[in-house]
Design a protein around this motif. Structure first.
Motif, mmCIF file in Angstrom:
data_model
loop_
_atom_site.group_PDB
_atom_site.id
_atom_site.type_symbol
_atom_site.label_atom_id
_atom_site.label_comp_id
_atom_site.label_asym_id
_atom_site.label_seq_id
_atom_site.Cartn_x
_atom_site.Cartn_y
_atom_site.Cartn_z
ATOM 1 N N SER A 186 0.832 -1.299 -0.020
ATOM 2 C CA SER A 186 0.159 0.114 0.008
ATOM 3 C C SER A 186 0.835 1.299 -0.003
ATOM 4 C CB SER A 186 -0.975 -0.056 1.179
ATOM 5 O OG SER A 186 -1.759 -0.928 1.107
ATOM 6 N N GLY A 212 -1.553 7.818 0.220
ATOM 7 C CA GLY A 212 -1.524 9.368 0.064
ATOM 8 C C GLY A 212 -0.325 9.951 0.382
ATOM 9 N N ASN A 219 1.324 10.716 3.058
ATOM 10 C CA ASN A 219 1.593 11.772 4.214
ATOM 11 C C ASN A 219 2.489 10.823 5.067
ATOM 12 O OD1 ASN A 219 0.262 13.941 3.084
ATOM 13 N ND2 ASN A 219 -1.654 13.308 3.686
ATOM 14 N N THR A 242 0.289 -16.205 -2.155
ATOM 15 C CA THR A 242 0.637 -16.960 -0.791
ATOM 16 C C THR A 242 -0.860 -17.604 -0.508
ATOM 17 O OG1 THR A 242 2.189 -15.420 -0.227
ATOM 18 C CG2 THR A 242 1.479 -17.061 1.367
ATOM 19 N N ALA A 256 0.784 -3.851 9.712
ATOM 20 C CA ALA A 256 -0.171 -3.030 10.440
ATOM 21 C C ALA A 256 -1.061 -3.791 11.260
ATOM 22 C CB ALA A 256 -0.732 -2.204 9.259
ATOM 23 N N THR A 292 -1.124 5.371 8.965
ATOM 24 C CA THR A 292 -0.536 4.270 9.561
ATOM 25 C C THR A 292 0.683 3.802 8.967
ATOM 26 O OG1 THR A 292 -2.290 2.906 8.196
ATOM 27 C CG2 THR A 292 -2.561 3.338 10.755
ATOM 28 N N ASN A 293 1.278 4.383 7.743
ATOM 29 C CA ASN A 293 2.379 3.925 7.036
ATOM 30 C C ASN A 293 3.668 4.158 7.938
ATOM 31 O OD1 ASN A 293 3.385 2.796 4.906
ATOM 32 N ND2 ASN A 293 3.791 4.595 3.792
#
Ligand SMILES: Cc1cc2nc3c(=O)[nH]c(=O)nc-3n(C[C@H](O)[C@H](O)[C@H](O)COP(=O)(O)OP(=O)(O)OC[C@H]3O[C@@H](n4cnc5c(N)ncnc54)[C@H](O)[C@@H]3O)c2cc1C
Length: 495
Positions: free
Chosen positions: A45, A50, A52, A177, A464, A475-476
């Motif tokens: 992801s 995005g 940020n 997987t 995550a 959350t990155n």
């Protein structure tokens, strides 16, 4: 398109670049379902997000440690946040890294409406904050981005492209997987299907341990397909129960945002700058390395604020841009100038779940985020909507804002605004918690503080999904921190 920041919206709807998941109809959001894309490329992801970069608040991590996770307090995790980044430009070395693989840059494209919004925040008592990833998060300023010289930096670009040159790294693409392989309760490898449904089944043996990093929707799915999860669910799908672990797929949390839009006059916003012939100018600017709206994150201004002045720390994140989408169509810009203030509650309490739909590894999982089902989330979001209105109406923005279009000004009561939030809000794509970290005595947890799956050997989850609760952040950055910490743990346990 992945590498160009402005490709964000196009990538979201790509059938090849994303997993194309959907949420179940939500009881708190008028029965609506949402598209929940997850990156399906190298970099996951982080290749479609995005851009940020937001770390959260120190107390978020102190709370993780206090919940029975030694080694996860802010003092413990700060070195790992610092280690992965190179903060380009200013930054207090106490908080910011200077030699990591991931470049973090400040915004280089400024717009008068963005400046006026930050001034509007100041006018209503929200201070300017030049570094939301420094000593304190509270305040208004410009988002920092995972981007450099106009190009996106995904985890693949920052870390993998270098690492894959090593002899002990092998990357296999087009490999789906399907399950983890076990010898008794010991993970000994993984099985994948090459080239899509009907492709050849391949098994890979692990010399030491198996690390699962498929994200908050796919990691629990792979665990469940491997016989690890709630026994009743596994039995329902005819999967032999290897280990009854009820927390697998539970505790799903996500940020639910409402976008508030004002019509702006007397100035061009992104809406007109990137449509029609004007787009050519911006492409040229981007090509020669000049600041351009093609090389910004979709949200440029942040405001971290309190929904209630009595709170001791911010509980709202605003993500704002001098741009607006056409009513009800995410991704299609308005023709007229606009300003959008997106707002969400930073630490949602609404809990959802994800579970396999069948034992077919190619079938999309059931995902129920249960947005806006907890009264605290409702209260905070209502506070956020009212605060956004105060911002639109504050002095410095009066020069530009000519009308509030969404929600209409006529909506005033809590019930009306809440109905607007339930009907018009949407996901911000920050899924976490489905393989939650915590002590084994807590039946809801999946991994211990060393990220090892309870009750099994040689299996860790590092992504995550292990977050015990939502950090006050996109959350990155937290996922990168978890990866840095996880890599130390793997090395420390090397025998
Ligand atoms: C549209 C969008 C916008 C976002 N915007 C922001 C933002 O601006 N800022 C921010 O901080 N966060 C943002 N996020 C969230 C952030 O990107 C994620 O929290 C972070 O990438 C999670 O990392 P992860 O490693 O847990 O999972 P992922 O990044 O999703 O990586 C999982 C990887 O595993 C692979 N995988 C999954 N299942 C299988 C399988 N069965 N076989 C083989 N491979 C598999 C996937 O293809 C992917 O490569 C956004 C997310 C999305 C989707």
């Amino acid at each position: 398109m992945i590498h160009i920041p402005a490709g964000y919206i196009k990538n979201l709807y790509s059938k090849t670049l994303t997993w194309n998941f959907m949420s179940e109809p939500g009881p708190g959001v008028g029965g609506r379902s949402f598209s929940l894309p997850q990156g399906r490329v190298l970099g996951g992801s982080s290749s479609i997000n995005g851009l940020n970069y937001v770390r959260g608040q120190a107390i978020d991590y102190d709370n993780w440690a206090a919940a029975g996770n030694p080694g996860w307090s802010y003092a413990d995790v700060l070195p790992h946040f610092k280690r992965s980044e190179t903060k380009i430009g200013t930054g207090d070395p106490k908080y910011r890294g200077k030699s990591g693989e991931l470049p973090i840059t400040d915004l280089d494209w400024h717009h008068p409406v963005s400046d006026a919004l930050i001034a509007a925040a100041e006018a209503i008592g929200i201070p300017k904050n030049p570094d939301h990833n420094g000593a304190s998060q509270e305040g208004a300023g410009f988002f920092q981005r995972t981007m450099k010289n106009g190009w996106r930096f995904s985890s693949a670009k920052a870390f993998l492209y270098t690492a894959r040159k090593r002899k002990n790294v092998s990357v296999r693409t087009n490999a789906h997987t399907s399950r983890i392989l076990f010898d008794g309760l010991k993970a000994v490898g993984v099985e994948y299907i090459k080239g899509g449904k009907g492709g050849a089944t391949v098994q890979v043996n692990a010399r030491r341990e198996v690390i699962l990093s498929a994200g908050a929707l796919n990691s629990p799915k792979i665990l469940q397909l491997s016989g690890i999860g709630p026994a009743d669910l596994l039995k329902r799908h005819g999967i032999p129960v290897l280990h009854d672990l009820p927390g697998v797929g539970r505790n799903l949390r996500d940020h639910y945002a409402v976008r508030m839009v004002s019509r702006v006059a007397g100035i061009r916003t992104i809406n007109e700058m990137v449509q029609g012939p004007a787009l050519l100018v911006q492409i040229l600017r981007w090509l020669v390395g000049l600041p351009s709206p093609l090389a910004i994150s979709p949200s440029v201004v942040h405001i971290f604020a309190k929904s209630d002045p009595a709170l001791d720390r911010p509980d709202l994140e605003f993500a704002c841009a001098p741009a607006s989408f056409r009513e009800g169509v995410v991704g299609l810009l308005d023709k007229q100038p606009g300003l959008t203030l997106g707002v969400w509650q930073e630490r949602p309490e609404s809990l959802g779940y994800t579970e396999i739909r069948s034992r077919d590894p190619f079938e999309r999982p059931i995902i129920q985020p249960n947005y806006l089902t907890h009264p605290e989330d409702v209260k905070a979001l209502l506070g956020g909507i009212r605060l956004a209105r105060q911002l639109f109406r504050a002095g410095p923005l009066q020069k530009y804002v000519v009308d509030e279009t969404s929600p209409a000004k006529s909506l005033e009561t809590d019930d009306e605004l809440l109905d607007f939030a339930r009907q018009k809000g949407t996901t911000v794509y920050h899924m976490i918690g489905t393989a939650r970290m915590g002590p084994a005595e807590d039946p809801d947890t999946v991994v211990n503080h060393k990220l090892q799956v309870h009750g099994l050997q040689n299996l860790r989850v590092i992504d995550a999904s292990i977050m015990p609760s939502m950090p006050s952040a996109n959350t990155n950055a937290t996922t990168y921190m978890i990866a840095e910490k996880g890599s130390d743990m793997i090395l420390a346990d090397k025998v």
